[in-house]
Scaffold this motif. Structure first.
Motif, PDB file in Angstrom:
ATOM      1  N   VAL A 223       0.856  -1.186   0.000  1.00  0.00           N
ATOM      2  CA  VAL A 223       0.000   0.000   0.000  1.00  0.00           C
ATOM      3  C   VAL A 223       0.892   1.237   0.000  1.00  0.00           C
ATOM      4  O   VAL A 223       1.699   1.400   0.926  1.00  0.00           O
ATOM      5  CB  VAL A 223      -0.920   0.030   1.246  1.00  0.00           C
ATOM      6  N   PRO A 224       0.798   2.106  -0.995  1.00  0.00           N
ATOM      7  CA  PRO A 224       1.616   3.329  -0.996  1.00  0.00           C
ATOM      8  C   PRO A 224       1.327   4.171   0.242  1.00  0.00           C
ATOM      9  O   PRO A 224       0.164   4.334   0.639  1.00  0.00           O
ATOM     10  CB  PRO A 224       1.180   4.057  -2.280  1.00  0.00           C
ATOM     11  N   ALA A 225       2.370   4.692   0.861  1.00  0.00           N
ATOM     12  CA  ALA A 225       2.173   5.507   2.058  1.00  0.00           C
ATOM     13  C   ALA A 225       1.269   6.693   1.772  1.00  0.00           C
ATOM     14  O   ALA A 225       0.478   7.111   2.630  1.00  0.00           O
ATOM     15  CB  ALA A 225       3.526   5.981   2.586  1.00  0.00           C
ATOM     16  N   GLU A 226       1.363   7.222   0.563  1.00  0.00           N
ATOM     17  CA  GLU A 226       0.556   8.399   0.209  1.00  0.00           C
ATOM     18  C   GLU A 226      -0.940   8.102   0.224  1.00  0.00           C
ATOM     19  O   GLU A 226      -1.763   9.026   0.328  1.00  0.00           O
ATOM     20  CB  GLU A 226       0.953   8.912  -1.178  1.00  0.00           C
ATOM     21  N   ARG A 227      -1.306   6.813   0.131  1.00  0.00           N
ATOM     22  CA  ARG A 227      -2.729   6.476   0.151  1.00  0.00           C
ATOM     23  C   ARG A 227      -3.381   6.882   1.462  1.00  0.00           C
ATOM     24  O   ARG A 227      -4.571   7.195   1.501  1.00  0.00           O
ATOM     25  CB  ARG A 227      -2.929   4.979  -0.101  1.00  0.00           C
ATOM     26  N   LEU A 228      -2.605   6.900   2.538  1.00  0.00           N
ATOM     27  CA  LEU A 228      -3.162   7.282   3.831  1.00  0.00           C
ATOM     28  C   LEU A 228      -3.709   8.706   3.797  1.00  0.00           C
ATOM     29  O   LEU A 228      -4.682   9.027   4.477  1.00  0.00           O
ATOM     30  CB  LEU A 228      -2.102   7.156   4.927  1.00  0.00           C
ATOM     31  N   LEU A 229      -3.058   9.555   3.000  1.00  0.00           N
ATOM     32  CA  LEU A 229      -3.474  10.951   2.942  1.00  0.00           C
ATOM     33  C   LEU A 229      -4.766  11.131   2.163  1.00  0.00           C
ATOM     34  O   LEU A 229      -5.349  12.222   2.173  1.00  0.00           O
ATOM     35  CB  LEU A 229      -2.355  11.797   2.329  1.00  0.00           C
ATOM     36  N   GLU A 230      -5.223  10.078   1.489  1.00  0.00           N
ATOM     37  CA  GLU A 230      -6.493  10.150   0.768  1.00  0.00           C
ATOM     38  C   GLU A 230      -7.682   9.986   1.718  1.00  0.00           C
ATOM     39  O   GLU A 230      -8.815  10.286   1.350  1.00  0.00           O
ATOM     40  CB  GLU A 230      -6.541   9.073  -0.322  1.00  0.00           C
ATOM     41  N   PHE A 231      -7.419   9.493   2.935  1.00  0.00           N
ATOM     42  CA  PHE A 231      -8.479   9.354   3.931  1.00  0.00           C
ATOM     43  C   PHE A 231      -8.684  10.694   4.637  1.00  0.00           C
ATOM     44  O   PHE A 231      -7.814  11.560   4.623  1.00  0.00           O
ATOM     45  CB  PHE A 231      -8.120   8.267   4.948  1.00  0.00           C
ATOM     46  N   ASP A 232      -9.806  10.839   5.270  1.00  0.00           N
ATOM     47  CA  ASP A 232     -10.070  12.063   6.030  1.00  0.00           C
ATOM     48  C   ASP A 232      -9.185  12.153   7.274  1.00  0.00           C
ATOM     49  O   ASP A 232      -8.896  13.249   7.757  1.00  0.00           O
ATOM     50  CB  ASP A 232     -11.544  12.115   6.423  1.00  0.00           C
ATOM     51  N   ALA A 233      -8.775  11.019   7.784  1.00  0.00           N
ATOM     52  CA  ALA A 233      -7.842  10.950   8.906  1.00  0.00           C
ATOM     53  C   ALA A 233      -7.208   9.568   8.899  1.00  0.00           C
ATOM     54  O   ALA A 233      -7.758   8.614   8.328  1.00  0.00           O
ATOM     55  CB  ALA A 233      -8.540  11.217  10.233  1.00  0.00           C
ATOM     56  N   ALA A 234      -6.038   9.463   9.515  1.00  0.00           N
ATOM     57  CA  ALA A 234      -5.346   8.174   9.592  1.00  0.00           C
ATOM     58  C   ALA A 234      -4.699   8.052  10.961  1.00  0.00           C
ATOM     59  O   ALA A 234      -4.333   9.054  11.595  1.00  0.00           O
ATOM     60  CB  ALA A 234      -4.295   8.053   8.497  1.00  0.00           C
ATOM     61  N   CYS A 235      -4.582   6.823  11.417  1.00  0.00           N
ATOM     62  CA  CYS A 235      -3.934   6.543  12.701  1.00  0.00           C
ATOM     63  C   CYS A 235      -2.863   5.475  12.509  1.00  0.00           C
ATOM     64  O   CYS A 235      -3.137   4.409  11.948  1.00  0.00           O
ATOM     65  CB  CYS A 235      -4.956   6.075  13.732  1.00  0.00           C
TER      66      CYS A 235
END
Length: 493
Positions: A223-235
């Motif tokens: 999973v590309p790390a940048e995909r996390l930034l596509e969510f409204d929030a990440a933990c």
């Protein structure tokens, strides 16, 4: 039995209710816990709770479990209500009931001069009864907010955060790099200490509540790390699995392994799964375990079950005293010696031993022995080791397999550094008072945020970060405030 000792405090030396006899468990793969409960014993233990005006047991609990409430409800045999009260502060009481060292019991008022209430055993029984009686069921939200949250890591912190966020209506996706959900609850704790079926049924509950899981999904690779930034929030609840290096000569010899890869392999093999790379097996070997904590104990017990010829566990510090020191009064966590479940099953335990080298005697590139010194340490006022006096400079311990369980330094941050995350001085992810990292909308929880700690603390971290994320998304969280934040524990987690 109890023993009086100087200062008026007592040392508690009783079998944990529900634990199988050591002689019955060493040679099999069954859980060390008995599958049967004695209801009369548990209700009697609940009755012993004094419902103190200042509930020091709650202060000793890292998540502030309202212990007197469910003690009393068990005494009254109101098991479903006891479960409701327990779930109000703890998403997964069986996780803690089976693995927590129970600082709540050390803080129990009765522990001042008697045996404490068997809080851990009561907690474990409440969860077990809850499953057996069908009290635990999926509880999906009635409406959805439209916000999407990513959780990286599916240990107790990640799962607690996921359940809390999902229950207020957010869409939650949990990414796990292994092939099973559960983090170290699944692959770090031996099957015979905590059966993985206990994790599986919680995962089934969370799945039915609407949480999405993606396994074999390592962020930065699958999973590309940048995909996390596509969510409204990440933990980021990725744990603290960067092993501490003991800095000993011969560390790279064959047969010298970090503890966690060994335990992970053993767990996979115990559940019929394949293992990658070299198989680490203690069968017929002289095994040495460096480190006297829970991870070291799990290595000892696993080596026994694999058929080790000999198991020696060594610790660098002096053996703690049998009786509570005068400068360590109740309700502090007692700094006394207590046999681990693994040592109860039989092993050689050495204290005050400083390993100086892993040695290859025959030139085959594999460890044959440990060289070590028996030492006495001087400490500063904070209790840190500052100097050592060598008592015996020439210890030699046979070792065909050496397992290093001397702790962890922090989370494995690759590839999260690419997102702009920063590390604190202690190696954890740097966060503010909202548990948010240097990247807007990316939070951290559990061991990645506070360093390697207890399962119960991780659950509390998951609950806290869920509230912070909900506030970040909606402006005013509907999740309950953290009891542990308002009432910090009296013991270091």
């Amino acid at each position: 039995m109890t023993e009086r000792h100087p200062g008026g405090y007592r040392r508690h030396d009783r079998d944990d209710i529900g634990k199988r006899d050591p002689d019955e468990r060493r040679d099999d793969d069954d859980e060390i816990w008995s599958p049967e409960w004695d209801p009369e014993t548990l209700t009697a233990q609940g009755e012993r709770c004094m419902d103190c005006g200042v509930a020091t047991c709650m202060g000793g609990c890292p998540i502030g479990n309202v212990v007197p409430d469910w003690n009393d409800l068990v005494h009254r045999e109101e098991w479903e209500r006891a479960l409701e009260r327990l779930h109000a502060t703890n998403n997964f009481p069986e996780f803690t009931g089976y693995t927590c060292p129970a600082p709540c019991e050390d803080a129990c008022v009765l522990a001042y001069n008697d045996d404490p209430v068997a809080i851990k055993s009561i907690e474990r029984a409440i969860a077990d009864v809850g499953w057996e009686e069908g009290f635990i069921e999926p509880d999906p939200p009635e409406t959805r907010t439209g916000f999407e949250v990513a959780i990286v890591g599916s240990g107790p912190a990640g799962l607690a955060a996921a359940q809390q966020l999902n229950r207020v209506g957010h869409h939650v996706t949990v990414f796990e790099r292994d092939d099973e959900i559960g983090g170290l609850m699944t692959y770090g704790i031996p099957e015979f200490k905590f059966a993985k079926a206990r994790v599986d049924r919680r995962v089934e509950q969370l799945d039915a509540e609407g949480i999405a899981f993606e396994t074999n999904a390592e962020v930065g690779e699958d999973v590309p790390a940048e995909r996390l930034l596509e969510f409204d929030a990440a933990c980021l609840a990725v744990g603290a699995q960067r092993h501490r290096d003991p800095g000993v000569e011969g560390r790279n010899l064959g047969g010298v392994h970090d503890a966690m890869p060994y335990l992970k392999q053993a767990n996979r093999r115990a559940t019929g799964k394949s293992v990658a790379g070299e198989t680490i097996d203690a069968a017929g070997k002289n095994v040495v375990v460096l480190g006297g904590g829970d991870t070291g104990a799990d290595c000892v017990a696993t080596a026994h079950r694999q058929g080790a010829e000999q198991v020696v566990q060594i610790g660098i510090n002096a053996k703690p005293p049998a009786d509570r020191p005068l400068d360590n009064p109740w309700p502090e966590q007692p700094k006394t010696y207590e046999k681990t479940y693994a040592q109860e099953e039989g092993a050689t335990e050495e204290f005050g031993v400083d390993t100086t080298a892993f040695v290859d005697d025959d030139g085959d590139g594999r460890v044959d022995r440990l060289d070590a010194e028996r030492v006495v340490w001087e400490h500063d006022e904070a209790g840190n080791r500052i100097d050592k006096h060598v008592v015996d400079p020439a210890l030699e311990i046979p070792a065909d397999l050496a397992l290093v369980a001397v702790g962890f330094e922090g989370p494995e941050v690759t590839p999260f550094g690419d997102l702009g995350l920063e590390l604190a001085d202690d190696g954890t992810l740097r966060t503010d008072d909202r548990m948010m990292t240097a990247v807007d909308g990316v939070f951290a929880a559990g061991d990645a945020n506070v360093g390697a700690s207890l399962v119960v603390w991780a659950i509390g971290e998951g609950r806290d970060v869920a509230r912070s994320i909900d506030t970040y998304l909606t402006g005013d969280s509907r999740l309950p405030p953290s009891i542990r934040t308002d009432n910090p524990p009296l013991v270091d987690p």
